[in-house]
Design a protein around this motif. Structure first.
Motif, short mmCIF file in Angstrom:
data_model
loop_
_atom_site.label_atom_id
_atom_site.label_comp_id
_atom_site.label_asym_id
_atom_site.label_seq_id
_atom_site.Cartn_x
_atom_site.Cartn_y
_atom_site.Cartn_z
N PHE A 102 -2.82 -13.22 -15.16
CA PHE A 102 -3.07 -13.33 -13.73
C PHE A 102 -3.67 -12.03 -13.19
O PHE A 102 -3.26 -10.95 -13.59
CB PHE A 102 -1.77 -13.60 -12.98
CG PHE A 102 -1.19 -14.96 -13.20
CD1 PHE A 102 -0.43 -15.24 -14.33
CD2 PHE A 102 -1.38 -15.98 -12.27
CE1 PHE A 102 0.13 -16.50 -14.53
CE2 PHE A 102 -0.82 -17.23 -12.47
CZ PHE A 102 -0.08 -17.49 -13.59
N GLY A 103 -4.61 -12.16 -12.26
CA GLY A 103 -5.07 -11.02 -11.48
C GLY A 103 -4.29 -10.99 -10.18
O GLY A 103 -3.16 -11.46 -10.11
N LYS A 104 -4.91 -10.43 -9.15
CA LYS A 104 -4.24 -10.36 -7.85
C LYS A 104 -4.47 -11.62 -7.02
O LYS A 104 -3.78 -11.86 -6.04
CB LYS A 104 -4.71 -9.14 -7.06
CG LYS A 104 -4.23 -7.82 -7.62
CD LYS A 104 -4.52 -6.69 -6.65
CE LYS A 104 -3.91 -5.39 -7.16
NZ LYS A 104 -4.12 -4.28 -6.22
N GLY A 105 -5.46 -12.42 -7.38
CA GLY A 105 -5.70 -13.66 -6.66
C GLY A 105 -6.34 -13.44 -5.30
O GLY A 105 -6.63 -12.32 -4.88
N ILE A 106 -6.56 -14.55 -4.62
CA ILE A 106 -7.08 -14.52 -3.26
C ILE A 106 -6.05 -15.13 -2.33
O ILE A 106 -5.52 -16.21 -2.62
CB ILE A 106 -8.44 -15.26 -3.15
CG1 ILE A 106 -8.94 -15.26 -1.70
CG2 ILE A 106 -8.34 -16.69 -3.68
CD1 ILE A 106 -10.36 -15.81 -1.54
N THR A 107 -5.75 -14.43 -1.25
CA THR A 107 -4.80 -14.94 -0.28
C THR A 107 -5.53 -15.80 0.72
O THR A 107 -6.40 -15.32 1.46
CB THR A 107 -4.08 -13.79 0.44
OG1 THR A 107 -3.37 -13.01 -0.52
CG2 THR A 107 -3.10 -14.35 1.47
N LEU A 108 -5.19 -17.08 0.75
CA LEU A 108 -5.77 -18.01 1.72
C LEU A 108 -4.80 -18.18 2.87
O LEU A 108 -3.64 -18.54 2.66
CB LEU A 108 -6.04 -19.37 1.07
CG LEU A 108 -6.49 -20.48 2.04
CD1 LEU A 108 -7.87 -20.17 2.62
CD2 LEU A 108 -6.48 -21.84 1.35
N SER A 109 -5.30 -17.95 4.07
CA SER A 109 -4.50 -18.18 5.28
C SER A 109 -5.14 -19.33 6.04
O SER A 109 -6.31 -19.24 6.43
CB SER A 109 -4.46 -16.93 6.15
OG SER A 109 -3.88 -15.85 5.45
N VAL A 110 -4.37 -20.39 6.25
CA VAL A 110 -4.86 -21.53 7.02
C VAL A 110 -4.32 -21.40 8.43
O VAL A 110 -3.10 -21.33 8.62
CB VAL A 110 -4.42 -22.86 6.38
CG1 VAL A 110 -4.94 -24.04 7.20
CG2 VAL A 110 -4.91 -22.95 4.94
N ARG A 111 -5.21 -21.34 9.40
CA ARG A 111 -4.79 -21.14 10.78
C ARG A 111 -4.81 -22.48 11.53
O ARG A 111 -5.64 -23.34 11.27
CB ARG A 111 -5.69 -20.12 11.47
CG ARG A 111 -7.14 -20.50 11.52
CD ARG A 111 -7.99 -19.41 12.20
NE ARG A 111 -9.35 -19.87 12.40
CZ ARG A 111 -10.31 -19.81 11.49
NH1 ARG A 111 -10.04 -19.29 10.31
NH2 ARG A 111 -11.51 -20.27 11.76
N PRO A 112 -3.88 -22.63 12.49
CA PRO A 112 -3.78 -23.89 13.23
C PRO A 112 -5.04 -24.16 14.06
O PRO A 112 -5.72 -23.22 14.49
CB PRO A 112 -2.56 -23.68 14.14
CG PRO A 112 -1.83 -22.54 13.56
CD PRO A 112 -2.84 -21.69 12.85
#
Lengths: 112, 118
Positions: A102-112
Motif C-alpha cells: 500500500f502507498g498513502k492512497g488518495i483521500t476522497l471527501s464527499v460533500r453534501p
C-alpha cells in the motif's frame, strides 16, 4: 517500492461521479491494477481489479488506459459513505509473493 | 464468522510489556497477512502465512515481533518489550489462496487492533 502515484486528496459533491486517478507508468505485463478503500476506523476493503479491459461491478468501474500506464476508478454516484482513503495497487497475482504493498492512497471527501 | 475477527480491538500497555494480538481469519482461507498502520500512513506489510508456515516475514521490523499460526487458522502476533513506537493499528487479512492464484490478492481485512504503548 511505490509502483503507483495518486494525488493526496480530492473531493466531489454527493450524487456526482467521483473519478479517482492513478498513475502506474512502470507496470509490467503480468501486473493487475487493484483498488481498495479504507473508511475511517475500518480495515481496507477490496473494490475492484483489472488487467487491461475496463471492469465494472456493483461498487465501481475501473478504466485502464490502452498503454496501461494509468487508470481511473469511477464511483458513479458518490454518497457520503464513500468518504474514505482509496488505494491503487499493482501486483502480479500469479507471483510467488502475494503481499499487497500500500502507498498513502488518495483521500476522497464527499460533500453534501 | 463471516469476516476476519481481531481481538482485542484496543490494547493499552506500558513500555516494556509483552503483548499478543489475535486474528481469526475467514474459515477455509489458507493465506493470512499481518499489516501495521500508523496514523496518516497506508498499511505496512509485516508477515504472510500460507497455511501454518510463514511464507514471507520480511516486513517484521525486528526480533521483538513474532507471529504464529500453529493449526493454519487462528494467528497470534506477539510483541516483546513493547516500545512507544510500536503504537499503531495492527491489521489482519485473509484470502482464499496464496502463492499466486486468482484469489491471492483479494484480501479481506479485519477492523484491526489498536495498540497504544505508554
Amino acid at each position: 517500492d511505490a509502483k503507483t502515484t495518486q494525488p493526496p486528496s480530492m473531493d466531489c459533491a454527493e450524487g456526482r461521479a467521483a473519478n479517482l486517478p492513478c498513475n502506474h507508468s512502470t507496470i509490467s505485463g503480468n501486473e493487475y491494477v487493484y483498488w481498495y478503500r479504507q473508511i475511517h476506523s475500518q480495515g481496507p476493503q477490496y473494490i475492484i481489479h483489472g488487467l487491461k479491459n475496463n471492469e465494472t461491478n456493483e461498487m465501481a468501474s475501473l478504466i485502464i488506459t490502452e498503454d496501461r500506464k494509468s487508470s481511473t476508478l469511477i464511483l458513479p454516484h458518490a454518497t457520503l459513505r464513500d468518504t474514505a482513503v482509496y488505494y491503487c495497487i499493482v501486483r502480479d497475482p500469479t507471483g510467488a509473493n502475494s503481499k499487497l504493498t500500500f502507498g498513502k492512497g488518495i483521500t476522497l471527501s464527499v460533500r453534501p | 464468522g463471516a469476516g476476519v475477527s481481531q481481538t482485542p480491538s484496543n490494547k493499552v500497555t506500558e513500555k516494556g510489556k509483552y503483548v499478543e494480538l489475535r486474528c481469526d481469519p475467514i474459515s477455509g482461507h489458507t493465506a493470512l497477512y499481518w499489516y501495521r498502520q500508523s496514523l496518516g500512513q497506508g498499511p505496512e506489510f509485516l508477515i504472510y502465512f500460507q497455511g501454518t508456515g510463514a511464507a514471507d516475514d520480511s516486513g517484521l521490523p525486528n526480533d521483538r515481533f513474532f507471529a504464529v499460526r500453529p493449526e493454519g487458522s487462528v494467528s497470534t502476533l506477539k510483541i516483546q518489550r513493547t516500545e512507544r513506537g510500536d503504537s499503531a493499528v495492527y491489521l489482519c487479512a485473509s484470502s482464499p489462496a496464496g502463492l499466486g492464484g486468482w484469489g491471492a490478492n483479494v484480501l479481506t481485512f479485519g477492523a484491526g487492533s489498536r495498540l497504544t504503548v505508554l
